[in-house]
Design a protein around this motif. Structure first.
Motif, PDB file in Angstrom:
ATOM      1  N   ARG A 151       0.831  -1.206   0.000  1.00 52.45           N
ATOM      2  CA  ARG A 151       0.000   0.000   0.000  1.00 52.45           C
ATOM      3  C   ARG A 151       0.866   1.256   0.000  1.00 52.45           C
ATOM      4  O   ARG A 151       0.557   2.241  -0.681  1.00 52.45           O
ATOM      5  N   ALA A 152       1.964   1.212   0.740  1.00 46.13           N
ATOM      6  CA  ALA A 152       2.870   2.371   0.764  1.00 46.13           C
ATOM      7  C   ALA A 152       3.410   2.653  -0.629  1.00 46.13           C
ATOM      8  O   ALA A 152       3.438   3.810  -1.080  1.00 46.13           O
ATOM      9  N   GLN A 153       3.828   1.603  -1.342  1.00 46.14           N
ATOM     10  CA  GLN A 153       4.367   1.810  -2.685  1.00 46.14           C
ATOM     11  C   GLN A 153       3.283   2.236  -3.665  1.00 46.14           C
ATOM     12  O   GLN A 153       3.542   3.028  -4.574  1.00 46.14           O
ATOM     13  N   VAL A 189      12.586   3.609   3.884  1.00 41.00           N
ATOM     14  CA  VAL A 189      13.276   2.530   3.171  1.00 41.00           C
ATOM     15  C   VAL A 189      12.413   2.025   2.017  1.00 41.00           C
ATOM     16  O   VAL A 189      12.913   1.746   0.924  1.00 41.00           O
ATOM     17  N   VAL A 190      11.103   1.928   2.247  1.00 38.47           N
ATOM     18  CA  VAL A 190      10.180   1.491   1.197  1.00 38.47           C
ATOM     19  C   VAL A 190      10.196   2.480   0.040  1.00 38.47           C
ATOM     20  O   VAL A 190      10.192   2.087  -1.134  1.00 38.47           O
ATOM     21  N   ASP A 191      10.198   3.767   0.341  1.00 42.75           N
ATOM     22  CA  ASP A 191      10.266   4.790  -0.710  1.00 42.75           C
ATOM     23  C   ASP A 191      11.547   4.651  -1.523  1.00 42.75           C
ATOM     24  O   ASP A 191      11.544   4.793  -2.747  1.00 42.75           O
ATOM     25  N   GLU A 192      12.645   4.357  -0.835  1.00 48.99           N
ATOM     26  CA  GLU A 192      13.922   4.163  -1.525  1.00 48.99           C
ATOM     27  C   GLU A 192      13.848   2.951  -2.459  1.00 48.99           C
ATOM     28  O   GLU A 192      14.345   2.983  -3.586  1.00 48.99           O
ATOM     29  N   ALA A 193      13.205   1.888  -1.987  1.00 44.00           N
ATOM     30  CA  ALA A 193      13.045   0.702  -2.826  1.00 44.00           C
ATOM     31  C   ALA A 193      12.263   1.047  -4.084  1.00 44.00           C
ATOM     32  O   ALA A 193      12.603   0.615  -5.198  1.00 44.00           O
ATOM     33  N   ASP A 196      14.261   2.700  -6.641  1.00 42.66           N
ATOM     34  CA  ASP A 196      15.189   1.762  -7.286  1.00 42.66           C
ATOM     35  C   ASP A 196      14.470   0.712  -8.119  1.00 42.66           C
ATOM     36  O   ASP A 196      15.099  -0.219  -8.634  1.00 42.66           O
ATOM     37  N   GLY A 197      13.142   0.828  -8.227  1.00 45.42           N
ATOM     38  CA  GLY A 197      12.377  -0.123  -9.019  1.00 45.42           C
ATOM     39  C   GLY A 197      12.182  -1.478  -8.358  1.00 45.42           C
ATOM     40  O   GLY A 197      11.952  -2.482  -9.033  1.00 45.42           O
ATOM     41  N   ILE A 198      12.261  -1.518  -7.038  1.00 44.76           N
ATOM     42  CA  ILE A 198      12.128  -2.771  -6.287  1.00 44.76           C
ATOM     43  C   ILE A 198      10.740  -2.866  -5.679  1.00 44.76           C
ATOM     44  O   ILE A 198      10.237  -1.902  -5.092  1.00 44.76           O
ATOM     45  N   ASP A 199      10.100  -4.016  -5.830  1.00 48.57           N
ATOM     46  CA  ASP A 199       8.821  -4.289  -5.186  1.00 48.57           C
ATOM     47  C   ASP A 199       9.117  -4.684  -3.745  1.00 48.57           C
ATOM     48  O   ASP A 199       9.614  -5.773  -3.471  1.00 48.57           O
ATOM     49  N   ALA A 200       8.821  -3.780  -2.812  1.00 51.95           N
ATOM     50  CA  ALA A 200       9.204  -3.994  -1.415  1.00 51.95           C
ATOM     51  C   ALA A 200       8.536  -5.222  -0.817  1.00 51.95           C
ATOM     52  O   ALA A 200       9.161  -5.984  -0.074  1.00 51.95           O
TER      53      ALA A 200
END
Length: 225
Positions: A151-153, A189-193, A196-200
């Protein structure tokens, strides 16, 4: 594999099985007692099992878990059809999703052209925006039931798509709320992911599975050996 006639027959037979379970005479008392709300737990579990099968299972696992999710859809539709207002049935559900899929792919079913994946996403987003024109916020429609990382992403993705500035400040003075402070640090950290195109959520699932494998490898055997 089944042809179109076979597929239609299989879906009809599954629908008939569910109708038999819900029948007042000779049906299943447990199934008749269920509501959309009471089935949420099972729907979440079945979806989670499908995710596990996709990410870490076999072809047979995926086939089975897709069937379990389909059963949930058919059951919910049958419950809705049996309601006093007869809100909708399985045919309505299938028709709605078919029409929505066609609308959101104008480069396949309409006269639009798409040169690449970016164009496809643009057309899909434009079609969806027309359907959701009544929404008052860019953040409407992000389910509260999503796992927190997902949800955050999703919310951050909506913010970026809307061209809005990052959230500033805090809702209240919560300096003594250690849990919320920890949550804010995790959110960063989730925002940083996301940047970087990472699914947290998927990344954490992978890390948890890795830890479970390591824990099981050193777990004492319980068979007396």
């Amino acid at each position: 594999m089944h042809d179109d006639t076979g597929l239609e027959a299989e879906v009809r037979e599954l629908s008939d099985v569910v109708e038999a379970l819900l029948a007042d005479q000779g049906g299943c008392g447990w199934n008749r007692a269920q509501t959309h709300e009471s089935l949420v737990t099972y729907l979440v579990e079945e979806c989670a099992e499908l995710v596990e099968a996709i990410e870490d299972g076999t072809v047979d696992d995926r086939r089975e878990e897709l069937g379990d999710v389909l059963y949930q859809v058919v059951l919910h539709a049958a419950i809705a059809a049996r309601a006093s207002d007869g809100a909708f049935d399985l045919a309505d559900v299938v028709r709605d999703v078919r029409l929505k899929t066609v609308r959101r792919h104008p480069h396949v079913f309409g006269g639009e052209d798409a040169a690449d994946v970016d164009d496809i996403v643009r057309l899909w987003s434009a079609a969806k925006a027309v359907e959701k024109a009544s929404r008052s916020s860019a953040y409407d429609g992000v389910p509260r039931g999503l796992p927190a990382l997902s949800r955050a992403q999703k919310l951050e993705g909506r913010r970026v798509a809307a061209g809005a500035a990052p959230a500033a400040g805090r809702a209240a003075d919560t300096a003594d709320d250690a849990e919320l402070v920890w949550g804010r640090d995790l959110l960063a950290v989730v925002d940083e992911a996301g940047r970087d195109g990472i699914d947290a959520e998927r990344a954490l699932r992978r890390a948890v599975r890795e830890r479970e494998t390591l824990l099981r490898a050193v777990e004492p055997r319980r068979d007396g050996a």
